[in-house]
Design a protein around this motif. Structure first.
Motif, short mmCIF file in Angstrom:
data_model
loop_
_atom_site.label_atom_id
_atom_site.label_comp_id
_atom_site.label_asym_id
_atom_site.label_seq_id
_atom_site.Cartn_x
_atom_site.Cartn_y
_atom_site.Cartn_z
N ARG A 210 12.27 -7.28 -48.15
CA ARG A 210 11.52 -6.68 -47.06
C ARG A 210 10.03 -6.75 -47.39
N VAL A 211 9.21 -6.91 -46.36
CA VAL A 211 7.77 -6.98 -46.59
C VAL A 211 7.24 -5.59 -46.90
N VAL A 212 6.32 -5.52 -47.82
CA VAL A 212 5.65 -4.26 -48.14
C VAL A 212 4.68 -3.94 -47.01
N VAL A 235 22.49 -17.09 -53.61
CA VAL A 235 21.07 -17.39 -53.37
C VAL A 235 20.68 -18.65 -54.14
N PRO A 236 20.19 -19.70 -53.46
CA PRO A 236 19.76 -20.91 -54.17
C PRO A 236 18.57 -20.63 -55.07
N SER A 237 18.40 -21.45 -56.08
CA SER A 237 17.37 -21.19 -57.08
C SER A 237 15.97 -21.13 -56.46
N HIS A 238 15.67 -22.04 -55.52
CA HIS A 238 14.32 -22.07 -54.97
C HIS A 238 14.02 -20.82 -54.15
N ARG A 239 15.02 -20.29 -53.43
CA ARG A 239 14.77 -19.08 -52.65
C ARG A 239 14.67 -17.86 -53.55
N ALA A 240 15.50 -17.82 -54.58
CA ALA A 240 15.43 -16.69 -55.51
C ALA A 240 14.05 -16.62 -56.16
N LEU A 241 13.56 -17.76 -56.64
CA LEU A 241 12.27 -17.77 -57.30
C LEU A 241 11.14 -17.46 -56.33
N ALA A 242 11.28 -17.88 -55.08
CA ALA A 242 10.27 -17.55 -54.07
C ALA A 242 10.21 -16.05 -53.84
N MET A 243 11.39 -15.41 -53.73
CA MET A 243 11.41 -13.97 -53.49
C MET A 243 10.88 -13.20 -54.70
N PHE A 244 11.21 -13.64 -55.89
CA PHE A 244 10.68 -12.97 -57.08
C PHE A 244 9.17 -13.14 -57.16
N ARG A 245 8.67 -14.30 -56.77
CA ARG A 245 7.22 -14.49 -56.77
C ARG A 245 6.59 -13.55 -55.74
N GLY A 246 7.23 -13.43 -54.56
CA GLY A 246 6.71 -12.52 -53.54
C GLY A 246 6.66 -11.08 -54.04
N ARG A 247 7.69 -10.68 -54.79
CA ARG A 247 7.68 -9.32 -55.34
C ARG A 247 6.59 -9.17 -56.38
N ASN A 248 6.42 -10.17 -57.23
CA ASN A 248 5.38 -10.09 -58.26
C ASN A 248 3.98 -10.01 -57.67
N GLU A 249 3.80 -10.61 -56.50
CA GLU A 249 2.49 -10.58 -55.85
C GLU A 249 2.32 -9.35 -54.96
N VAL A 251 4.00 -8.47 -52.30
CA VAL A 251 4.22 -8.71 -50.87
C VAL A 251 5.61 -8.27 -50.44
N LEU A 252 6.59 -8.48 -51.31
CA LEU A 252 7.98 -8.18 -50.98
C LEU A 252 8.53 -7.06 -51.85
N SER A 253 9.44 -6.29 -51.28
CA SER A 253 10.26 -5.38 -52.08
C SER A 253 11.68 -5.91 -52.04
N LEU A 254 12.38 -5.84 -53.16
CA LEU A 254 13.73 -6.37 -53.26
C LEU A 254 14.69 -5.24 -53.61
N SER A 255 15.87 -5.29 -53.03
CA SER A 255 16.89 -4.29 -53.35
C SER A 255 18.25 -4.94 -53.34
#
Length: 793
Positions: A210-212, A235-249, A251-255
């Motif tokens: 979800r977007v912050v 979850v494919p590797s490219h999408r997983a890494l994209a979401m983790f990058r979004g969380r690190n920046e 922008v995204l919260s993951l649950s």
């Protein structure tokens, strides 16, 4: 002396790896022994086939990785058992469980209750004497909690933990809270419960992104994941890494959730906890209190830790996938077809700063340089043509290599005009090729380039690299750190240690598969040869410079610090052309020369006369020359090598022809058929350079008329392919392509279709690639369109 326990563990490890590789345990035992003796994977796979039963380099690499993991597991197992034994808590049942743990995770679960930890609320409660209360309520839910707690209340006992939090037993509530902490810790350290919850969350759990709030505009590149839910395990590797990058920046919260948990009266995980520890709601006096203990166990003790652990597992899995993509693309690029020993003009395009030109001779030696200014704002076209014509004529240039960065197509037009003015060389017209310049700037500024060309301007070194990577991609690209070559997928988001280890293995395998000319190879190339390192490579070059070209492989033994063991590992991969022994130009190992001499003696011929005599060699039966050391596999390899000595496993050199007049995105139109070069292959498709400074994406569903599970079944980096343009989004610089040439492009506007967007459309492999893209629906909801960043300039 090796003890019996070590031998037993080695046998267990060997058997496990053998089962995983589906080979015989004896093969694994033999391979491990060779690796432990210092043998390299390329050496073992090529020259020790009889010993390992023919294990190939891929199997050996997997064996090497698994051996490392399992030995680390055994080392940790010993430490854990020793620690628990020192605590006096190692009973036979626990020891059996510890010795039977097959993963590091299982071992740590079993160790968790015995791990030294900071003073917890549960420990303080035990010190306050509340464990009997906890046991009583768990074992007999018919007890009234408050009545059972009353005897434990004492105003004089007030304990404080390390954080200054006090637990005063001044009332019943304090005593029951202490008992609850004891049970919560006990439940959360139950190895069987942890395993069940972990497996269920992994198999059934959903990753929610979800977007912050307030970061929507700033994080637009992650807009695909502003409201995204997906099965965790899928979850494919490219999408997983994209979401983790979004969380690190930020922008995204993951649950992590289980399906329909929001609608359930009791969380499924709480039901699992209660079932495991034997808690049931039967309306007894302590049942409600015990249910509260279960709820707190999940929410306070287990949920966050399991979510963190499973996210780490997903990231690790995604990293392995991304590293695999990078390694596969790197291998294809390193083993791309070489143009060969032909004088080459390298052009590093530029506008304001000019085009850098460098001429190298057939051996790769730099012979001339120039800087020209044919493009805006200078527009010195005729002068630039004259300069290039002089360089080509003076040095007999046969090929022109053009970097694919800024002003590449403009420079390509310049090269076309130049070729029209040049006479043929040895009856052939001068050729031109657009070459990937990814990493050229990294090489130009490197310490290696400074040593190689100390007096040459940094910008001109890039032109030299572009020319050389056309002559021999492998020999030139080994000078660049593999991560900088630009064929990866999220390489900055993965474990750099694992990435480096995997890529180094790829480079080593490629270099040794091709072989190296001992008398012309650079130190960087020699350092990648089996058994050698940078120090030995430098010593070889120093000896070569001091004494002249090597005349035989045996002369390597005179090189400083290169002993018999190293010679054994490297000799077969080093070639000496026109040396004293014709076999030195082949991949036949010196240790096997006596076999060739036996074959020659039996035929009554000189061994040199055997080389290339296909008719004679094909009549020979390898089994007739087997001895105690060399079996049929090695003899067969020797005969093949004698037939075609020094054969290069790389394909024949060919070039793509970019279409005239198609130089930028606005020149593209739907249904246009173009020729291009595969630059990168990912799990979701392949990126193609069609000469417009942005790579287009052929989604996996558009690679073939048949179903494709893995894009590498169809294409690899460096392939020349025909593609059709399906759709172009000029503002967002996105191109959708297909290799199904019968397919027709859809004409309605992309924005009207509103398909789901996916970060997997980005172009991996650049320094900071962008995520996300605008909707494009030429293949319906399945088509994910291309995203490419500016070239590595």
């Amino acid at each position: 002396m090796i003890d019996r326990q070590t031998l037993d563990l080695s046998a267990v490890i060997s058997a496990r790896i053998a089962a995983e590789l589906d080979v015989r345990p004896q093969q694994v035992v033999a391979a491990i022994a060779l690796l432990d003796e210092g043998a390299t994977v390329p050496f073992i796979s090529r020259y020790r086939k009889e010993v390992t039963g023919g294990l190939d380099d891929s199997q050996l690499r997997t064996l090497e990785e698994r051996l490392r993991y399992l030995r680390e597991l055994e080392e940790r197992r010993r430490a854990v058992i020793e620690e628990i034994a020192q605590q006096g808590k190692l009973d036979p049942a626990l020891e059996r469980q510890l010795r039977g743990a097959e993963t590091k995770q299982r071992l740590e679960d079993l160790y968790l209750p015995f791990r030294k930890k900071r003073r917890t609320k549960a420990q303080i409660a035990r010190e306050a004497g509340l464990e009997p209360l906890a046991d009583a309520l768990l074992n007999d839910p018919g007890l009234d909690p408050e009545e059972a707690a009353e005897p434990y209340v004492t105003a004089s006992k007030a304990l404080t933990n390390d954080d200054g939090e006090s637990i005063a037993l001044a009332d019943v509530k304090a005593a029951l809270d202490g008992a609850k902490q004891i049970l919560m810790e006990r439940f959360s350290e139950n190895a069987e419960l942890l395993a069940r919850l972990r497996d269920r969350l992994w198999d059934e759990g959903e990753l929610n992104a979800r977007v912050v709030k307030g970061r929507e505009q700033e994080g637009a590149k992650f807009s695909d994941y502003f409201e995204h839910t997906e099965r965790l395990a899928l979850v494919p590797s490219h999408r997983a890494l994209a979401m983790f990058r979004g969380r690190n920046e930020g922008v995204l919260s993951l649950s992590l959730t289980l399906p329909d948990e929001a609608q359930a009266k009791v969380h499924p995980a709480e039901i699992e906890i209660a079932r495991t520890v034997g808690i049931r709601d039967q309306g007894r006096k302590a049942d409600r209190w015990l249910a509260e203990v279960v709820r707190w166990t999940w929410r306070v003790k287990l949920y966050t830790s399991l979510e963190t652990e499973l996210f780490s597992r997903l990231r690790e899995q995604a990293e392995l996938g991304a590293i695999g993509v990078f390694a596969a693309n790197l291998k294809d690029l390193l083993l791309a077809a070489p143009a060969g020993a032909r004088a080459t003009l390298g052009l590093d395009p530029g506008l304001r700063t000019g085009v850098k030109a460098a001429v190298i001779d057939a051996t790769g030696k730099l012979v001339d340089t120039a800087t020209i200014y044919p493009h805006a704002p200078h527009n010195r076209w005729d002068e630039s043509l004259a300069t290039l014509a002089r360089l080509c004529t003076q040095h007999g240039v046969e090929l022109i290599a053009i970097g694919n960065g800024t002003a590449s197509r403009e420079t390509d037009r310049l090269a076309q005009a130049l070729i029209r003015e040049l006479p043929p060389v040895e009856g052939r017209p001068v050729g031109k090729v657009v070459v990937s310049e990814a990493g050229a700037s990294v090489y130009s500024a490197s310490e290696y380039a400074a040593r190689e060309f100390p007096g040459l301007d940094v910008t001109l070194r890039g032109a030299v690299s572009i020319a050389r990577r056309l002559q021999d991609p492998l020999a030139e690209l080994v000078k660049i750190e593999p991560k900088s070559i630009g064929v990866g997928q999220y390489q900055h988001d993965v474990s750099q240690l694992q990435l480096a280890r995997a890529l180094d293995a790829v480079v080593e395998d490629c270099v040794n598969a091709v072989g190296v000319d001992l008398n012309t190879a650079s130190p960087a190339l020699l350092a990648r040869v089996s058994g050698l390192n940078s120090t030995l490579a430098a010593n070889i070059v120093a000896a070569r410079d001091e004494r002249g070209a090597f005349r035989s492989r045996r002369a390597l033994l005179e090189v400083s610090r290169l002993g018999p063991k190293t010679f054994e590992q490297c000799a077969g991969f080093l070639r000496i052309m026109n040396g004293d022994d014709p076999l030195d130009a082949s991949s036949v190992h010196p240790e096997a020369y006596p076999v060739v001499e036996r074959i020659a003696a039996r035929a009554g011929r000189d061994k040199g006369s055997l080389i290339g005599d296909s008719a004679f060699l094909k009549k020979l039966d390898p089994a007739e020359f087997v001895d105690q050391r060399f079996g049929v596999p090695t003899i067969t390899d020797i005969l093949k090598e004698l037939d075609k000595p020094g054969r290069d496993p790389r394909p024949q050199f060919a070039v793509a022809e970019f279409k005239e007049g198609v130089e930028k995105l606005s020149d593209l139109s739907p249904d246009m058929v173009l020729e291009g070069v595969i630059t990168n292959v990912t799990n979701f498709g392949a990126f193609v350079d069609i000469g417009v400074h942005q790579d287009g994406l052929v989604h996996i569903s558009a690679l073939s008329e048949r179903f494709v599970k893995d894009p590498r079944e169809v294409v690899k980096a460096g392939d020349i392919v025909k593609v059709k343009v399906l759709e172009v989004d000029v503002p967002r610089k996105r191109i959708a392509l297909t290799m199904r040439l019968s397919e027709r492009a859809e004409r309605q506007p992309a924005q009207a279709r509103g398909e789901r967007r996916g970060d997997d459309r980005r172009r991996p492999g650049r320094d900071e690639p962008r995520e996300g893209s605008a909707p494009m629906g030429a293949l319906g909801a399945a088509l994910l369109k291309a995203g490419a960043t500016k070239r590595d300039r």
